[in-house]
Design a protein around this motif. Structure first.
Motif, PDB file in Angstrom:
ATOM      1  N   ALA A  64      51.820  73.504 -61.971  1.00 59.74           N
ATOM      2  CA  ALA A  64      51.137  72.150 -62.043  1.00 59.74           C
ATOM      3  C   ALA A  64      49.686  72.444 -62.623  1.00 59.74           C
ATOM      4  O   ALA A  64      49.258  73.375 -62.779  1.00 59.74           O
ATOM      5  N   ALA A  65      49.332  71.153 -63.207  1.00 59.99           N
ATOM      6  CA  ALA A  65      47.865  71.308 -63.868  1.00 59.99           C
ATOM      7  C   ALA A  65      46.884  71.574 -62.777  1.00 59.99           C
ATOM      8  O   ALA A  65      47.038  71.414 -61.545  1.00 59.99           O
ATOM      9  N   PRO A  66      45.906  72.157 -63.123  1.00 58.06           N
ATOM     10  CA  PRO A  66      44.659  72.517 -62.172  1.00 58.06           C
ATOM     11  C   PRO A  66      44.242  71.360 -61.393  1.00 58.06           C
ATOM     12  O   PRO A  66      44.131  71.379 -60.002  1.00 58.06           O
ATOM     13  N   ASP A  67      44.087  70.113 -61.976  1.00 55.16           N
ATOM     14  CA  ASP A  67      43.598  68.965 -61.175  1.00 55.16           C
ATOM     15  C   ASP A  67      44.563  68.459 -60.097  1.00 55.16           C
ATOM     16  O   ASP A  67      44.526  68.086 -59.102  1.00 55.16           O
ATOM     17  N   GLU A  68      46.005  68.656 -60.633  1.00 53.33           N
ATOM     18  CA  GLU A  68      47.037  68.097 -59.810  1.00 53.33           C
ATOM     19  C   GLU A  68      47.045  69.308 -58.731  1.00 53.33           C
ATOM     20  O   GLU A  68      47.369  68.736 -57.451  1.00 53.33           O
ATOM     21  N   HIS A  71      44.456  68.326 -55.925  1.00 57.42           N
ATOM     22  CA  HIS A  71      44.929  67.303 -55.403  1.00 57.42           C
ATOM     23  C   HIS A  71      45.895  67.342 -54.312  1.00 57.42           C
ATOM     24  O   HIS A  71      45.819  66.997 -53.299  1.00 57.42           O
ATOM     25  N   ARG A  72      46.974  68.219 -54.608  1.00 53.80           N
ATOM     26  CA  ARG A  72      48.001  68.712 -53.798  1.00 53.80           C
ATOM     27  C   ARG A  72      47.254  69.524 -52.411  1.00 53.80           C
ATOM     28  O   ARG A  72      47.463  69.086 -51.147  1.00 53.80           O
ATOM     29  N   ILE A  73      46.332  70.322 -52.683  1.00 52.70           N
ATOM     30  CA  ILE A  73      45.580  71.073 -51.662  1.00 52.70           C
ATOM     31  C   ILE A  73      44.980  70.107 -50.812  1.00 52.70           C
ATOM     32  O   ILE A  73      44.694  70.261 -49.674  1.00 52.70           O
ATOM     33  N   ASP A  74      44.213  69.297 -51.658  1.00 52.34           N
ATOM     34  CA  ASP A  74      43.273  68.267 -50.572  1.00 52.34           C
ATOM     35  C   ASP A  74      44.308  67.583 -49.789  1.00 52.34           C
ATOM     36  O   ASP A  74      43.995  67.225 -48.587  1.00 52.34           O
ATOM     37  N   GLN A  75      45.584  67.037 -50.189  1.00 51.25           N
ATOM     38  CA  GLN A  75      46.524  66.398 -49.475  1.00 51.25           C
ATOM     39  C   GLN A  75      47.184  67.121 -48.203  1.00 51.25           C
ATOM     40  O   GLN A  75      47.166  66.720 -47.230  1.00 51.25           O
ATOM     41  N   LEU A  76      47.326  68.289 -48.683  1.00 48.63           N
ATOM     42  CA  LEU A  76      47.720  69.283 -47.585  1.00 48.63           C
ATOM     43  C   LEU A  76      46.798  69.419 -46.336  1.00 48.63           C
ATOM     44  O   LEU A  76      47.151  69.599 -45.250  1.00 48.63           O
ATOM     45  N   LYS A  77      45.475  69.751 -46.736  1.00 47.63           N
ATOM     46  CA  LYS A  77      44.237  69.807 -45.902  1.00 47.63           C
ATOM     47  C   LYS A  77      44.154  68.554 -44.836  1.00 47.63           C
ATOM     48  O   LYS A  77      44.023  68.490 -43.725  1.00 47.63           O
ATOM     49  N   GLN A  78      44.423  67.229 -45.522  1.00 52.99           N
ATOM     50  CA  GLN A  78      44.285  66.069 -44.963  1.00 52.99           C
ATOM     51  C   GLN A  78      45.570  65.890 -43.886  1.00 52.99           C
ATOM     52  O   GLN A  78      45.386  65.628 -42.598  1.00 52.99           O
ATOM     53  N   LEU A  79      46.686  66.399 -44.308  1.00 52.64           N
ATOM     54  CA  LEU A  79      47.947  66.453 -43.285  1.00 52.64           C
ATOM     55  C   LEU A  79      47.660  67.428 -42.239  1.00 52.64           C
ATOM     56  O   LEU A  79      47.875  67.059 -40.948  1.00 52.64           O
ATOM     57  N   LYS A  97      54.634  67.767 -45.942  1.00 54.33           N
ATOM     58  CA  LYS A  97      54.286  69.091 -46.912  1.00 54.33           C
ATOM     59  C   LYS A  97      55.706  69.170 -47.812  1.00 54.33           C
ATOM     60  O   LYS A  97      55.255  69.660 -48.976  1.00 54.33           O
ATOM     61  N   ARG A  98      56.797  69.137 -47.150  1.00 48.55           N
ATOM     62  CA  ARG A  98      57.803  69.269 -48.501  1.00 48.55           C
ATOM     63  C   ARG A  98      57.965  68.394 -49.562  1.00 48.55           C
ATOM     64  O   ARG A  98      58.087  68.792 -50.776  1.00 48.55           O
TER      65      ARG A  98
END
Length: 102
Positions: A64-68, A71-79, A97-98
């Motif tokens: 995945a691109a660094p920006d993507e 973004h995924r890490i931020d979404q996981l933190k929100q979850l 998460k899956r």
């Protein structure tokens, strides 16, 4: 004593039969393999089956691109925060998460 003798005799017959059958199967299989080898040697070279190259390996997944990734890490933190606040159940958290991690 006759019962013991009868049991020993029965075991000997069963073992002998099994050995005979096994030997017969082995001889038949060896004969088939010899016949196949003979037939392959008798074929002209142009009739010999050509070995094919194995199919190419599937392409490796692209990282995945660094920006993507950020973004995924931020979404996981929100979850994780929603789960900590008991807004999401464990099953909902794992499902989301899956989906994110694909």
């Amino acid at each position: 004593m006759p019962g013991l003798l009868r049991g020993v005799a029965r075991t000997a017959v069963v073992a002998g039969t099994a050995t005979a059958v096994s030997n017969r199967v082995s001889r038949r299989q060896a004969g088939r393999w010899a016949q196949q080898d003979y037939e392959q040697q008798q074929r002209p070279a142009y009739e010999q089956p050509q070995e094919q190259a194995p199919p190419p390996a599937p392409p490796a997944p692209q990282p995945a691109a660094p920006d993507e990734m950020t973004h995924r890490i931020d979404q996981l933190k929100q979850l994780a925060d929603l789960k900590a606040q008991n807004v999401l159940t464990e099953e909902e958290f794992e499902s989301q998460k899956r989906l994110l991690l694909g």
